[in-house]
Design a protein around this motif. Structure first.
Motif, PDB file in Angstrom:
ATOM      1  N   PRO A 324       0.805  -1.222   0.000  1.00 39.98           N
ATOM      2  CA  PRO A 324       0.000   0.000   0.000  1.00 39.98           C
ATOM      3  C   PRO A 324       0.842   1.279   0.000  1.00 39.98           C
ATOM      4  N   LYS A 325       0.168   2.379  -0.297  1.00 38.76           N
ATOM      5  CA  LYS A 325       0.836   3.689  -0.337  1.00 38.76           C
ATOM      6  C   LYS A 325       1.386   4.078   1.028  1.00 38.76           C
ATOM      7  N   LYS A 326       0.618   3.798   2.081  1.00 34.98           N
ATOM      8  CA  LYS A 326       1.036   4.106   3.448  1.00 34.98           C
ATOM      9  C   LYS A 326       0.843   2.858   4.290  1.00 34.98           C
ATOM     10  N   PRO A 327       1.716   2.621   5.256  1.00 35.17           N
ATOM     11  CA  PRO A 327       2.912   3.414   5.550  1.00 35.17           C
ATOM     12  C   PRO A 327       4.033   3.100   4.553  1.00 35.17           C
ATOM     13  N   TYR A 328       5.033   3.992   4.481  1.00 38.48           N
ATOM     14  CA  TYR A 328       6.196   3.743   3.652  1.00 38.48           C
ATOM     15  C   TYR A 328       7.429   3.973   4.500  1.00 38.48           C
ATOM     16  N   GLU A 329       8.573   3.626   3.970  1.00 39.51           N
ATOM     17  CA  GLU A 329       9.819   3.722   4.721  1.00 39.51           C
ATOM     18  C   GLU A 329      10.360   5.148   4.641  1.00 39.51           C
ATOM     19  N   PRO A 330      10.213   5.948   5.704  1.00 40.22           N
ATOM     20  CA  PRO A 330      10.614   7.356   5.633  1.00 40.22           C
ATOM     21  C   PRO A 330      12.117   7.545   5.475  1.00 40.22           C
ATOM     22  N   LYS A 331      12.917   6.614   5.998  1.00 39.51           N
ATOM     23  CA  LYS A 331      14.372   6.772   5.884  1.00 39.51           C
ATOM     24  C   LYS A 331      14.851   6.616   4.450  1.00 39.51           C
ATOM     25  N   TRP A 332      14.066   5.877   3.652  1.00 32.62           N
ATOM     26  CA  TRP A 332      14.494   5.682   2.269  1.00 32.62           C
ATOM     27  C   TRP A 332      14.301   6.961   1.465  1.00 32.62           C
ATOM     28  N   GLY A 333      13.057   7.455   1.481  1.00 35.64           N
ATOM     29  CA  GLY A 333      12.769   8.683   0.758  1.00 35.64           C
ATOM     30  C   GLY A 333      13.034   8.542  -0.729  1.00 35.64           C
ATOM     31  N   PRO A 334      12.627   9.515  -1.510  1.00 38.52           N
ATOM     32  CA  PRO A 334      12.894   9.452  -2.944  1.00 38.52           C
ATOM     33  C   PRO A 334      14.357   9.751  -3.254  1.00 38.52           C
ATOM     34  N   VAL A 335      14.865   9.139  -4.293  1.00 36.27           N
ATOM     35  CA  VAL A 335      16.186   9.508  -4.772  1.00 36.27           C
ATOM     36  C   VAL A 335      16.121  10.975  -5.186  1.00 36.27           C
ATOM     37  N   PRO A 336      17.013  11.822  -4.698  1.00 33.41           N
ATOM     38  CA  PRO A 336      16.889  13.271  -4.940  1.00 33.41           C
ATOM     39  C   PRO A 336      16.711  13.643  -6.404  1.00 33.41           C
ATOM     40  N   ILE A 337      17.372  12.935  -7.300  1.00 33.65           N
ATOM     41  CA  ILE A 337      17.299  13.290  -8.716  1.00 33.65           C
ATOM     42  C   ILE A 337      15.921  13.016  -9.305  1.00 33.65           C
ATOM     43  N   TRP A 338      15.097  12.203  -8.609  1.00 37.81           N
ATOM     44  CA  TRP A 338      13.773  11.869  -9.114  1.00 37.81           C
ATOM     45  C   TRP A 338      12.686  12.836  -8.642  1.00 37.81           C
ATOM     46  N   ARG A 339      13.017  13.832  -7.867  1.00 38.48           N
ATOM     47  CA  ARG A 339      11.986  14.670  -7.229  1.00 38.48           C
ATOM     48  C   ARG A 339      11.072  15.356  -8.244  1.00 38.48           C
ATOM     49  N   GLY A 340      11.585  15.691  -9.400  1.00 39.04           N
ATOM     50  CA  GLY A 340      10.750  16.378 -10.385  1.00 39.04           C
ATOM     51  C   GLY A 340      10.077  15.469 -11.387  1.00 39.04           C
ATOM     52  N   VAL A 341      10.225  14.161 -11.214  1.00 41.25           N
ATOM     53  CA  VAL A 341       9.642  13.207 -12.171  1.00 41.25           C
ATOM     54  C   VAL A 341       8.246  12.813 -11.697  1.00 41.25           C
ATOM     55  N   PRO A 342       7.217  12.928 -12.538  1.00 40.38           N
ATOM     56  CA  PRO A 342       5.865  12.540 -12.121  1.00 40.38           C
ATOM     57  C   PRO A 342       5.786  11.051 -11.818  1.00 40.38           C
ATOM     58  N   GLY A 343       4.986  10.702 -10.808  1.00 40.01           N
ATOM     59  CA  GLY A 343       4.755   9.298 -10.505  1.00 40.01           C
ATOM     60  C   GLY A 343       5.252   8.918  -9.125  1.00 40.01           C
ATOM     61  N   ILE A 344       5.017   7.658  -8.762  1.00 37.51           N
ATOM     62  CA  ILE A 344       5.368   7.168  -7.431  1.00 37.51           C
ATOM     63  C   ILE A 344       6.671   6.385  -7.482  1.00 37.51           C
ATOM     64  N   ASN A 345       7.335   6.329  -6.334  1.00 37.59           N
ATOM     65  CA  ASN A 345       8.592   5.600  -6.189  1.00 37.59           C
ATOM     66  C   ASN A 345       8.294   4.290  -5.469  1.00 37.59           C
ATOM     67  N   ILE A 346       8.292   3.182  -6.189  1.00 39.85           N
ATOM     68  CA  ILE A 346       7.917   1.909  -5.586  1.00 39.85           C
ATOM     69  C   ILE A 346       8.977   1.405  -4.613  1.00 39.85           C
ATOM     70  N   LEU A 347      10.195   1.940  -4.657  1.00 38.43           N
ATOM     71  CA  LEU A 347      11.233   1.499  -3.733  1.00 38.43           C
ATOM     72  C   LEU A 347      10.960   1.956  -2.302  1.00 38.43           C
ATOM     73  N   GLU A 348      10.054   2.910  -2.134  1.00 32.46           N
ATOM     74  CA  GLU A 348       9.663   3.329  -0.783  1.00 32.46           C
ATOM     75  C   GLU A 348       8.759   2.306  -0.097  1.00 32.46           C
ATOM     76  N   ARG A 349       8.184   1.421  -0.852  1.00 32.19           N
ATOM     77  CA  ARG A 349       7.146   0.538  -0.313  1.00 32.19           C
ATOM     78  C   ARG A 349       7.761  -0.797   0.089  1.00 32.19           C
ATOM     79  N   ILE A 350       7.875  -0.995   1.378  1.00 31.54           N
ATOM     80  CA  ILE A 350       8.439  -2.246   1.887  1.00 31.54           C
ATOM     81  C   ILE A 350       7.444  -3.003   2.759  1.00 31.54           C
ATOM     82  N   TYR A 351       6.259  -2.439   2.955  1.00 30.66           N
ATOM     83  CA  TYR A 351       5.236  -3.111   3.767  1.00 30.66           C
ATOM     84  C   TYR A 351       4.163  -3.680   2.851  1.00 30.66           C
ATOM     85  N   LYS A 352       3.807  -4.951   3.105  1.00 32.61           N
ATOM     86  CA  LYS A 352       2.791  -5.586   2.263  1.00 32.61           C
ATOM     87  C   LYS A 352       1.669  -6.174   3.101  1.00 32.61           C
ATOM     88  N   GLU A 353       0.501  -6.243   2.475  1.00 30.32           N
ATOM     89  CA  GLU A 353      -0.657  -6.855   3.108  1.00 30.32           C
ATOM     90  C   GLU A 353      -0.658  -8.355   2.843  1.00 30.32           C
TER      91      GLU A 353
END
Length: 441
Positions: A324-353
């Motif tokens: 799911p979108k939340k919660p996500y891993e806050p320590k990971w955060g987006p790669v800085p160079i990707w901040r202006g790219v539209p869309g979600i960063n799936i590497l933030e998602r480490i929790y699964k149902e």
């Protein structure tokens, strides 16, 4: 798109007819029926006059749409399968006519097979099965509402694909793995997840991705054009909204409309047949889903093991796991160079149902295309072989939707960092494709 061919066909016909008329005057032939026969012969030599280059072609004198035609001799008594979208309450007898070299064939009655899954919508994915007459090396096919009779000049023809499928050895196929993505619509512009998913698939051994595109956002279009030029992505135009009122949902009773989810069922079937002559395996899933092996580092190693253990299986069901979108891993955060790219960063998602297996739980599939006749979204409808449900500890879907309707507490989720095993190779690859498409500064 097919106007130039149409005009050329009419132009050539007029030239031939004029020459015949001049010849008649020159030699003073009184019998006009000879002229008619010669004109018909000229028409036959020129068949087909109109070849459809569209991915959706209306069928004359009906409410139906034709998509593509494939040689398919796996079912006794038939040679060609035409994939279409038919209005369920308006299905009438149809007749197949073929273009043989230099002449038109006699008509043969068609067998119309509606797919069993329609989810209540008025239009349904439909197969039209045809038999080629003897002594006809057919190159194109068309459908008529009346047997025999005169052919109308504006009849549209479909090229017959997969002409050499019969007897072809799997070892000679062009690709090992093809992913079928359906469908892009509504100006979808989730660039970052698209790039991450496609590069993840490339790391897993996918050779080709086929995408059916109704509409997408400008940034995603730039990315996909770059992938298309490279040859990794095959973009198939899918203007279903120019012919029908497509639904944004999967169920007619909830959303209305003419056809399920922008014709998703049709595109999945079309992609299987499009890939049948060139790919050993086909993965049927959405762009927010990654079919991920957990005991192998690539899909080929996974499938070699599964095929050795289950040689008669043609469909492998892969269990869906939502991240799911939340919660996500806050320590990971987006790669800085990707901040202006539209869309979600799936590497933030480490929790699964964890799925509730006491109720219906959807799967997606890896299939051997030449063992499948008809498919739905989560299961095949007609198959020559057998189906195997892959244990989730061997392979499962990492499903990262843009949003989820409910948010579970942290103690009801499990940690799964499988994607991060690939980050050392994945992140540089994503940066490269985004930069190549002009989406990174």
């Amino acid at each position: 798109m097919n106007k130039p061919k149409k005009m050329r066909g009419k132009f050539y016909f007029l030239i031939i007819a004029t020459l015949i008329f001049i010849l008649c005057i020159a030699v003073r032939i009184p019998r006009m029926d000879w002229v008619v026969r010669q004109m018909r012969g000229a028409l036959n030599m020129a068949c087909p006059l109109q070849i459809s280059e569209r991915t959706i072609t209306p069928l004359n004198n009906t409410k139906h749409l034709l998509v593509s035609a494939y040689m398919d001799q796996r079912v006794n008594g038939f040679d060609v399968r035409i994939i279409g979208i038919f209005k369920r309450d308006s299905i009438q007898p149809l007749y197949c006519v073929f273009c043989c070299p230099g002449q038109l064939s006699n008509t043969t009655p068609a067998t119309i097979l509606q797919h069993s899954d329609n989810f209540g919508f008025p239009y349904v994915t439909t197969d039209v099965m045809c038999r080629i007459p003897q002594n006809c090396n057919a190159t194109h096919v068309s459908l008529l509402t009346q047997p025999g009779g005169e052919r109308v000049f504006n009849q549209t023809w479909l090229p017959i694909r997969n002409q050499k499928t019969k007897g072809k050895e799997e070892e000679k196929l062009q690709f090992n793995f093809t992913v079928c993505i359906s469908n892009l619509f509504g100006g979808f512009n989730n660039v970052l997840q698209f790039a991450q998913t496609l590069e993840m698939y490339r790391l897993l051994g996918v050779n080709r991705v086929v995408i059916y595109n109704t509409s997408c956002g400008p940034d995603l279009d730039r990315l996909l054009q770059s992938y298309s030029q490279e040859g990794f992505v095959e973009m198939v135009p899918w203007p279903i909204d120019q012919h029908l009122n497509p639904s944004h949902s999967w169920l007619f009773s909830k959303s209305g409309g003419d056809v399920h989810y922008y014709g998703q069922l049709t595109t999945l079937n079309e992609c299987i047949y499009r890939s049948m002559d060139r790919s050993r395996y086909v993965l049927l899933n959405d762009i927010d889903e990654i079919i991920m092996p957990y005991k192998h580092n690539n899909l080929m190693s996974l499938m070699e093991m599964l095929q050795q253990q289950h040689p008669n299986k043609g469909v492998f069901l892969i269990e869906n796991h939502i991240f799911p979108k939340k919660p996500y891993e806050p320590k990971w955060g987006p790669v800085p160079i990707w901040r202006g790219v539209p869309g979600i960063n799936i590497l933030e998602r480490i929790y699964k149902e964890e799925p509730d297996r006491n109720v219906y739980h959807p799967h997606k599939m890896i299939v051997r295309p030449r063992m499948v006749q008809q498919t739905s979204v989560h299961e095949v409808l007609s198959i020559f072989g057998q189906t195997f449900k892959v244990p989730p500890d061997v392979c499962r879907i990492i499903h990262s939707p843009i949003s989820t309707p409910t948010e579970r507490p942290l103690d009801q989720l499990q940690v799964d960092t499988r994607l991060r095993n690939f980050t050392a190779k994945l992140i540089p690859r994503v940066n490269t494709v985004l930069r190549r498409a002009g989406l990174l500064t």
